[in-house]
Each structure stands twice: as structure tokens, then as C-alpha cells.
Enzyme design. Structure first.
Site, PDB file in Angstrom:
ATOM      1  N   SER A   1       4.484  -1.632   4.157  1.00 51.78           N
ATOM      2  CA  SER A   1       4.632  -3.036   4.532  1.00 51.78           C
ATOM      3  C   SER A   1       4.784  -3.902   3.291  1.00 51.78           C
ATOM      4  O   SER A   1       4.055  -3.732   2.311  1.00 51.78           O
ATOM      5  CB  SER A   1       3.409  -3.507   5.329  1.00 51.78           C
TER       6      SER A   1
ATOM      7  N   GLN B   1       0.835  -1.201   0.000  1.00 54.01           N
ATOM      8  CA  GLN B   1       0.000   0.000   0.000  1.00 54.01           C
ATOM      9  C   GLN B   1       0.870   1.252   0.000  1.00 54.01           C
ATOM     10  O   GLN B   1       1.603   1.492   0.953  1.00 54.01           O
ATOM     11  CB  GLN B   1      -0.916  -0.011   1.231  1.00 54.01           C
ATOM     12  N   GLY B   2       0.794   2.045  -1.043  1.00 49.84           N
ATOM     13  CA  GLY B   2       1.570   3.271  -1.140  1.00 49.84           C
ATOM     14  C   GLY B   2       0.750   4.485  -0.742  1.00 49.84           C
ATOM     15  O   GLY B   2       0.308   5.248  -1.605  1.00 49.84           O
ATOM     16  N   TYR B   3       0.554   4.662   0.546  1.00 50.75           N
ATOM     17  CA  TYR B   3      -0.222   5.791   1.052  1.00 50.75           C
ATOM     18  C   TYR B   3       0.682   6.785   1.785  1.00 50.75           C
ATOM     19  O   TYR B   3       0.895   7.903   1.327  1.00 50.75           O
ATOM     20  CB  TYR B   3      -1.320   5.296   2.010  1.00 50.75           C
ATOM     21  N   SER B   4       1.212   6.386   2.939  1.00 50.55           N
ATOM     22  CA  SER B   4       1.959   7.317   3.793  1.00 50.55           C
ATOM     23  C   SER B   4       3.217   7.842   3.111  1.00 50.55           C
ATOM     24  O   SER B   4       3.856   7.148   2.320  1.00 50.55           O
ATOM     25  CB  SER B   4       2.352   6.628   5.102  1.00 50.55           C
TER      26      SER B   4
ATOM     27  N   GLU C   1      -9.134  -1.585   5.781  1.00 49.35           N
ATOM     28  CA  GLU C   1      -7.914  -1.699   6.574  1.00 49.35           C
ATOM     29  C   GLU C   1      -8.233  -1.611   8.049  1.00 49.35           C
ATOM     30  O   GLU C   1      -7.720  -2.395   8.863  1.00 49.35           O
ATOM     31  CB  GLU C   1      -6.918  -0.605   6.189  1.00 49.35           C
TER      32      GLU C   1
END
Length: 411
Positions: free
Chosen positions: A173, A138-141, A256
Site C-alpha cells: 500500500s 510496508q514491505g512484507y508480502s 497493524e
């Protein structure tokens, strides 16, 4: 309160047990090595070997797994029935049979694609993700864009049939082992920050991607930072409309948060703490006989029971097709705080012995509770920090005034 199932549901349970007896033997259950590291701590059974995949395909065909996913995309496609889903989970767990894969791909991306993806995206990604053949991160933060996710600065510029992506993601992660990333990028820099974001699917083998591990205090590197340098992403990998990625991302975040703070994990950890208290010598007697320890364990037992019964409440609301509202918002916050409280009791019992790292010969319980304690701090942040969750519950659930500090910052 009546927690028993009706005769029709008990008959369904009998059918599930018969299916398991026919298709998943004791030999099957014992055919994989025991999980290690974090998976061992979490009690995870994550199998994607040939035997487990063959079983999952049979279970999907019978309608026992991925019931919310259409058959055309590799799911069981069954009518919504949370009670049947709960029975399936209970019986599969007892038989140690491979259930639905849990993770960022199956649990978060798949529901998002079903809701927002194109037919081509569903056909290409969903089935293989459900079977563990495609793995996701997951490429969010980003650095400086954690709780305020909408302030992200990773840019994507359209160049013909491709988006050219440049930026930096962090706390990602499994980025070092994943095949693909679902990623938020800014495509309209002049738009209000929530309106200029798009949702892209990025192949992690693309030129220009660099993954660097982030070493944690556990000694492991479960997180990574990801650098994107002129990464070209096909236009067809845009999920939802351009500039509407924030709307798409809310679906992912919803799943999530439902994934974090499970009552099953709290119960498993507390059971481990009780076993530790029975075996650990504290001032000349088993720790379980110490009145202070016993009192704390009893308090934790009441909290774990409250969490479990809250889960039953939510299950009942699901069965009645009612919106959980405030009750649904509480689960992640309460579950993660409870995980910390349980691990803290274990560390207090262990004292100096709790500082022995996993893998050291003399570490009590193989150092598992030190790892559990440090992980409990992390999950208080993952999926939305505890303080942010409190604000959401207070403002959206209870209708209280906005947090004073946040109001001053906004002004």
C-alpha cells in the site's frame, strides 16, 4: 455495567473541550476540502496542511496526542491512561480536529521503533513521521509469501557499510507515494526461516527501486508491487539485531491488526446503510419498511453493538493493566467480518443499481457502497487472513489442536 466516567475524568473532558475551543475553530475545521475516494468512504479526516500541523504541535505539547511517545522523540509523553485517551479521541472527533495520524508510519512503525530502534533512528524518523512529513509503506508480502510470511525470499547481502537488497514485494500500500519502506529481508539463507530475517528501513528514492501499481476491481490502484534490484541500504538502517527481524516484525503486525476492524468504521457504515434503506425505493416503498431488510438491519445492529461493547471490555482491561489474551485476538476477525456483512446488506438492497461505479451520475450514494463492499473483501485478508486469524484464536487462545491441513503440510 457502568459506562459512565468518574467526576475526575469528566473534568478532564471539560479541559479538552476548552483547549479545542481556544485552538481549533469552526473556520479551522472547514478550511480543508472534503476527502475523496477511499478516504471519503472511510470517513477519514487526514490533514497534514500547515494549519493542521500547527494544531497538532500544540496538542502534543499539551499532552493530548501521541501520549505513548517520549517528548524527546516528538510525542506527548503522558502516563498510560486509556480512559483519557478515549476521551481525547471522542472530543477531537466531535470538533473535527486533527487527531493522531493513522497509517503505517505513525500507527505501526513508530511503536516498533520505540521498542526496537536505536536512538539515532528514533531521532531521525519518529517526530517527522508523527507529523506526516515522512510517509511509509510496508514491505512484507511477496509472491508466494503471503500468510506464510516467514517464507519470504527477498535477499540482503552485507557489503561493507551497506546491505545490497534484491527481491520483489507485492500488495504494498502507498508504495508509489511513500518516502520510506520498512521491509523484511532474508540475511541468513541457511538459518531456519524465522531466524534468518532482518528488518530494514529503505529510502524509496534509492536507485534500483521500481514501483508498479496493481489495479483492483474497485478501479483504483491502492496497492503496488515493488522490485528491488541491487538496492543499497546503509547498515545503520537495520532495526534490531541481524537475523532477528521476525521478532521486530511481530511488534509491527500487532499494531497493524489493532488498526484493522475498528468498531467506529462498522458503526459509520451501518449508519450509512440505514440512511440508504430510508431513501431507497424497493418494490414501491422505502427499503426500510421491507420486513426482511428490517430484520437484517436489526441483526447487524446487535452485532455492531456487540463489537462496540467488546471494545469497552478491552478498554476496561487496558485501564486495569490486564492482558486481553483471547479477547484481544477476536477484534480484527470480528470487525472485518462485520464490515463485510454490513456492506452486503447494502448491495442486496441496491440490486443491479449497486453495480454502478463511483462517479456515475445515477449511482446511488455516489457508488460508495460498491466500493465499501469490494473493500470489505480486501480487509478480510489484510493484516492476516480471516482463516489464519481463526487458527490463531483456536490454537493460541483456546488451546485447540493444530489445524489438520496445516499439520499435514508441515509434515
Amino acid at each position: 455495567m457502568d459506562l459512565s466516567y468518574s467526576a475526575a475524568y469528566e473534568e478532564f473532558r471539560t479541559q479538552v473541550r476548552q483547549f479545542l475551543r481556544e485552538h481549533w475553530t469552526e473556520e479551522d475545521a472547514n478550511s480543508a476540502p472534503p476527502p475523496e475516494g477511499t478516504a471519503m468512504m472511510l470517513g477519514a479526516v487526514i490533514r497534514t496542511d500547515t494549519r493542521a500541523t500547527a494544531f497538532r504541535l500544540k496538542a502534543i505539547e499539551r499532552g493530548y496526542l501521541y501520549r505513548h511517545v517520549p517528548k524527546a522523540h516528538g510525542g506527548g509523553e503522558q502516563p498510560f491512561d486509556p480512559l483519557k485517551s478515549t476521551i481525547i479521541s471522542e472530543e477531537f472527533r466531535k470538533a473535527r480536529a486533527p487527531g493522531e495520524l493513522v497509517g503505517q508510519g505513525p500507527s505501526m512503525l513508530v511503536p516498533t521503533l520505540i521498542e526496537h530502534g536505536t536512538e539515532a533512528q528514533k531521532q531521525h524518523f519518529v517526530r517527522d513521521t508523527l507529523l506526516g512529513k515522512i510517509t511509509w509503506c510496508q514491505g512484507y508480502s511477496e509472491p508466494g509469501s503471503g500468510s506464510d510470511l516467514a517464507s519470504l525470499r527477498t535477499r540482503a547481502v552485507l557489503d561493507g557499510d551497506f546491505w545490497v537488497v534484491n527481491g520483489h514485494k507485492v500488495w504494498t500500500s502507498n508504495a508509489d507515494t511513500s518516502d520510506w519502506m520498512f521491509c523484511l529481508v532474508r540475511t541468513e539463507p541457511e538459518a531456519p526461516k524465522h531466524d534468518g530475517i532482518s528488518y530494514l528501513l529503505i529510502d524509496m528514492k534509492s536507485p534500483g527501486i521500481t514501483v508498479r501499481p496493481l489495479r483492483q476491481m474497485t478501479g483504483d490502484a491502492d496497492f503496488n508491487e515493488v522490485f528491488l534490484d541491487n538496492v543499497r541500504v546503509a547498515v545503520k538502517n537495520l532495526v534490531g539485531a541481524r537475523g532477528q527481524g521476525w521478532i521486530v516484525s511481530r511488534s509491527t503486525l500487532k499494531h497493524e491488526r489493532a488498526l484493522i476492524g475498528s468498531s467506529l468504521l462498522s458503526r459509520r457504515t451501518l449508519d450509512g446503510v440505514i440512511m440508504l434503506a430510508q431513501a431507497l425505493n424497493l418494490r414501491g416503498q422505502p427499503a426500510i419498511k421491507d420486513p426482511l431488510i428490517r430484520n437484517r438491519i436489526v441483526e447487524l445492529e446487535t452485532k455492531v453493538l456487540a463489537n462496540e461493547y467488546h471494545g469497552y471490555r478491552l478498554l476496561t482491561m487496558q485501564a486495569r493493566k490486564e492482558e486481553p489474551g483471547l479477547a484481544g485476538l477476536v477484534s480484527k476477525l470480528y470487525g472485518t467480518m462485520l464490515g463485510y456483512d454490513v456492506a452486503r446488506v447494502a448491495m442486496d438492497m441496491l440490486g443491479d443499481r449497486g453495480l454502478l461505479a463511483p462517479g456515475e451520475d445515477s449511482a446511488p450514494a455516489m457508488g460508495m457502497f460498491l466500493t465499501a463492499y469490494m473493500w470489505s473483501l480486501g480487509v478480510l485478508i489484510a493484516g492476516g487472513t480471516a482463516n489464519i486469524q481463526r487458527n490463531v484464536i483456536a490454537e493460541r487462545g483456546l488451546g485447540l489442536p493444530r489445524d489438520a491441513a496445516a499439520s499435514r503440510k508441515a509434515s
